[in-house]
Motif scaffolding. Sequence first.
Motif, PDB file in Angstrom:
ATOM      1  N   GLY A  55      47.850  33.520 -10.066  1.00  0.00           N
ATOM      2  CA  GLY A  55      48.229  34.793  -9.465  1.00  0.00           C
ATOM      3  C   GLY A  55      49.689  34.891  -9.092  1.00  0.00           C
ATOM      4  O   GLY A  55      50.104  35.866  -8.452  1.00  0.00           O
ATOM      5  N   ARG A  56      50.518  33.922  -9.510  1.00  0.00           N
ATOM      6  CA  ARG A  56      51.931  33.949  -9.152  1.00  0.00           C
ATOM      7  C   ARG A  56      52.736  34.714 -10.189  1.00  0.00           C
ATOM      8  O   ARG A  56      52.420  34.717 -11.381  1.00  0.00           O
ATOM      9  N   LEU A  57      53.818  35.335  -9.724  1.00  0.00           N
ATOM     10  CA  LEU A  57      54.650  36.151 -10.610  1.00  0.00           C
ATOM     11  C   LEU A  57      55.554  35.299 -11.485  1.00  0.00           C
ATOM     12  O   LEU A  57      55.777  35.626 -12.659  1.00  0.00           O
ATOM     13  N   LEU A  58      56.088  34.212 -10.941  1.00  0.00           N
ATOM     14  CA  LEU A  58      57.090  33.432 -11.671  1.00  0.00           C
ATOM     15  C   LEU A  58      56.585  32.914 -13.014  1.00  0.00           C
ATOM     16  O   LEU A  58      57.300  33.031 -14.020  1.00  0.00           O
ATOM     17  N   PRO A  59      55.374  32.328 -13.098  1.00  0.00           N
ATOM     18  CA  PRO A  59      54.901  31.904 -14.429  1.00  0.00           C
ATOM     19  C   PRO A  59      54.775  33.060 -15.417  1.00  0.00           C
ATOM     20  O   PRO A  59      55.027  32.883 -16.615  1.00  0.00           O
ATOM     21  N   LEU A  60      54.396  34.230 -14.930  1.00  0.00           N
ATOM     22  CA  LEU A  60      54.287  35.386 -15.821  1.00  0.00           C
ATOM     23  C   LEU A  60      55.654  35.788 -16.347  1.00  0.00           C
ATOM     24  O   LEU A  60      55.812  36.099 -17.540  1.00  0.00           O
ATOM     25  N   LEU A  61      56.663  35.779 -15.476  1.00  0.00           N
ATOM     26  CA  LEU A  61      58.023  36.087 -15.927  1.00  0.00           C
ATOM     27  C   LEU A  61      58.503  35.028 -16.917  1.00  0.00           C
ATOM     28  O   LEU A  61      59.168  35.349 -17.909  1.00  0.00           O
ATOM     29  N   ARG A  65      52.058  46.048 -11.603  1.00  0.00           N
ATOM     30  CA  ARG A  65      53.447  45.841 -11.188  1.00  0.00           C
ATOM     31  C   ARG A  65      54.023  44.584 -11.819  1.00  0.00           C
ATOM     32  O   ARG A  65      55.152  44.592 -12.342  1.00  0.00           O
ATOM     33  N   ASN A  66      53.273  43.500 -11.793  1.00  0.00           N
ATOM     34  CA  ASN A  66      53.761  42.246 -12.358  1.00  0.00           C
ATOM     35  C   ASN A  66      53.974  42.346 -13.865  1.00  0.00           C
ATOM     36  O   ASN A  66      54.938  41.792 -14.409  1.00  0.00           O
ATOM     37  N   LEU A  67      53.082  43.062 -14.537  1.00  0.00           N
ATOM     38  CA  LEU A  67      53.245  43.225 -15.977  1.00  0.00           C
ATOM     39  C   LEU A  67      54.462  44.082 -16.306  1.00  0.00           C
ATOM     40  O   LEU A  67      55.154  43.841 -17.307  1.00  0.00           O
ATOM     41  N   LEU A  68      54.747  45.065 -15.477  1.00  0.00           N
ATOM     42  CA  LEU A  68      55.952  45.876 -15.683  1.00  0.00           C
ATOM     43  C   LEU A  68      57.207  45.027 -15.496  1.00  0.00           C
ATOM     44  O   LEU A  68      58.167  45.136 -16.272  1.00  0.00           O
ATOM     45  N   LEU A  69      57.207  44.169 -14.475  1.00  0.00           N
ATOM     46  CA  LEU A  69      58.345  43.278 -14.273  1.00  0.00           C
ATOM     47  C   LEU A  69      58.473  42.300 -15.442  1.00  0.00           C
ATOM     48  O   LEU A  69      59.589  41.990 -15.887  1.00  0.00           O
ATOM     49  N   ALA A  70      57.335  41.820 -15.925  1.00  0.00           N
ATOM     50  CA  ALA A  70      57.362  40.915 -17.072  1.00  0.00           C
ATOM     51  C   ALA A  70      57.891  41.627 -18.319  1.00  0.00           C
ATOM     52  O   ALA A  70      58.593  41.018 -19.141  1.00  0.00           O
ATOM     53  N   THR A  71      57.571  42.905 -18.457  1.00  0.00           N
ATOM     54  CA  THR A  71      58.074  43.671 -19.596  1.00  0.00           C
ATOM     55  C   THR A  71      59.589  43.794 -19.540  1.00  0.00           C
ATOM     56  O   THR A  71      60.276  43.720 -20.570  1.00  0.00           O
ATOM     57  N   VAL A  72      60.117  43.978 -18.346  1.00  0.00           N
ATOM     58  CA  VAL A  72      61.577  44.025 -18.187  1.00  0.00           C
ATOM     59  C   VAL A  72      62.190  42.683 -18.589  1.00  0.00           C
ATOM     60  O   VAL A  72      63.188  42.627 -19.319  1.00  0.00           O
ATOM     61  N   ALA A  73      61.593  41.587 -18.106  1.00  0.00           N
ATOM     62  CA  ALA A  73      62.087  40.255 -18.479  1.00  0.00           C
ATOM     63  C   ALA A  73      61.985  40.034 -19.983  1.00  0.00           C
ATOM     64  O   ALA A  73      62.879  39.428 -20.600  1.00  0.00           O
TER      65      ALA A  73
END
Length: 765
Positions: A195-201, A242-250
């Motif tokens: 559930g952490r954002l950093l691995p997804l990014l 939200r996390n997927l949108l941030l990942a899309t930006v990355a």
Amino acid sequence: MTSATDPHPHAPAPLAADTDSPSSARSGPPETQSGPPEKAPRWSLPALIAIMALATVLYSWNLSGSGLNSFYSSAIYSGTQSWKAWFFGSLDAGNFLTVDKPPLALMVMGLSCRIFGFGTWQMMLPMIVAALGTIWILHSSVKRVFGHAAAALAALVLALTPITVAINRDNNPDTLLLLLMVSGAALGLRATRDGRLLPLLGSAVCFGLAFNTKMLQGYIALPAVFAVYLYASHLGWAKRIRNLLLATVALAVSSFWWATAVSLVPADDRPYIGGSTDGTAWNLIFGYNGLGRVLGGEGNGGGGGGGGFSGSAGLGRLFNDILGGQISWLIPFAGIALAGGLVLCGRAPRIDPTRAALVLWGGWLLLHYLTFATAEGTMHPYYTTAVAPGIAALCGGGGVMLFRAFRGGDVRWSWVLPAGLAVTGIWAVVLLRRATDWNTWLWPAIAVVMALAVVGLFVFRSGNRIRLLAASLAAAVVAALAGPAAYSFAVPASAGGAGGGMGGTNPTAGPSTGQGGFGGGRGGPGGNAGGPGGGEMPGGTQQGGQAAGQEGGQVTPGGGGTGELPGGAPQGGENGGFPGGGTGGQNGEFPGGQAGGENGTAPGGTGGQRGGFGGGGGMGGETSSELISYLEKHQDGAKWLLAVSNSQSAGQLILSTHKPVISMYGFTGTDKGMTVAKLKELVKKGELHYIQVGGSGMGGGMGGNNSTSSAVTAWVQKNATAVKESAYSKASSSESSSATGSESENGQSAQSASTLYRLDPSDVN
């Protein structure tokens, strides 16, 4: 306590008490799980080390005898001479034209060569490290969900996949591509579980870097990763989106930084982007390396039909005579394991990590399979190495799940694992029987061992005969992997020998099967028009090492032609196979009025090797020392030694001379890198004096096949001074005169042959 094979401590893995069992369903997020992490079995780390050692041998043994891809080798060398060439991925240090891929893989190999010097080992060191890293990451990811036995099996399957062994011994970008995609998938699974954002990014960045390795191919598995996160993460819908949108930006930033940087450089200050139709990186992304690869098309739209390399497009392509022995050995078992594993998950909660992992790796396999099976554009066999991680993870994880179900009390599952193994054995026999006269003892041995193993599984399933059951299972695994292992070991064993299993342009493993047009394995089949090399070389030289033309079963020394594969690919086949050299082709024209015969017979011979690395001309090959000496003597301070029609010829000369050589029309001969206006400008500045024009090269494709090239040829023939072959060659003038004005075997006039011209500022109006 941390697992022995993990690089860093991690949160307790949601595993059952049995260290080799898949994770049980959980009712809450990982933060609520309690208990220490599992302790690695004593055999786990030694097993991983043994697999890594085996892979190291397969990927590096006899590496200096492998013919690498001179197209990429020349760009890597140029990157060691010019930081601008390193950044753009230019074929030559003068930065006239780039390769037709983004430069990330070339950057990695180029940095290694800048540090250690230019050569085969220096170039391949980071690729071998990347290949080993892929195995290690896949092992770690599978282990976290399915346990240590599943992880070891997955790592072994990946290490022994034949086409993966072949491509990991080559300087094509696919090895780095696979490392980045597997890293992205593993991080995506961790993000889903934790559930952490950093691995997804991190996952998004890995896929973005994969894009900068081979463009849209790096995205094939991405939908499966994002879909699994969206469905299986324990976070609420708002946080997931939200996390997927941030990942899309990355993803966007890591994907398009290079193309954006290239576009910010004025066109006059950057090289022409190879593979594009307008010299821009954006056109390369959406055309040649984008939908063109799937949909095909003319010109630079993905290279047209890909049947010549991998057979006709269709759902059965990966099982055909060309690709079957490279990748398909365990696809049936992987499909059975996926289906069985999903059924075994039953009504597990949405966030069940076992089902999430099965869906991700199953999606990986399915997306790659459909893309490669239906691709209408260029489709090399080695592309299918990207399928291997999905197969490996499903065979390991799903296979362990099927074994546990087989051992359970439900009689309905007693036949699934044996059936999957039986199908695998049958398919191995089919594949091996396609390779006639190659290890003919192997398929009967596999059939017998697999049959006995399946019987043993049924006989020893119940009771306390654990060791006999384990022996039966081990025998089944050995039988399942014997075929791909034999294909894989054939690569380092044969590299550098006559008809060896490596060719830099189209590396494959094992024996030759199928009619691959320009591809094939050891001495693989070749089409009438030869390989994609194009290959006109001034002075009657030939690309890719000493070749021999084949006509009516008789080997004729001195074969050349325009169809030779760069890098001395050991291709062969009907009307154009050349063991130990490039594939011959029709209409092989050479300067000085010497035209190659329709089966690759070429007058003029070859000169000595100069500056080459690797075997079979893979990194330099045979070029005319007389011609090179003449060009160097009369370079007169020019920036470029010579301008030739295609990147294969230019790459060979760059590696032989260590000087910039212009590729006017790129790899396929359809780029519009050189125009009359640009040529005039180069000549006026004294940056170029010699140019080779003329010749059709694969019907014009490799020699320049567009209105721009026609205009350049017409202008040069009108304004430049033709250089007689006698000026640089000691060959008998009678040979030249006999070829002049005569008709070649295919009826083509020698006037269409490639000719060397001299241009001076006074020639420009």
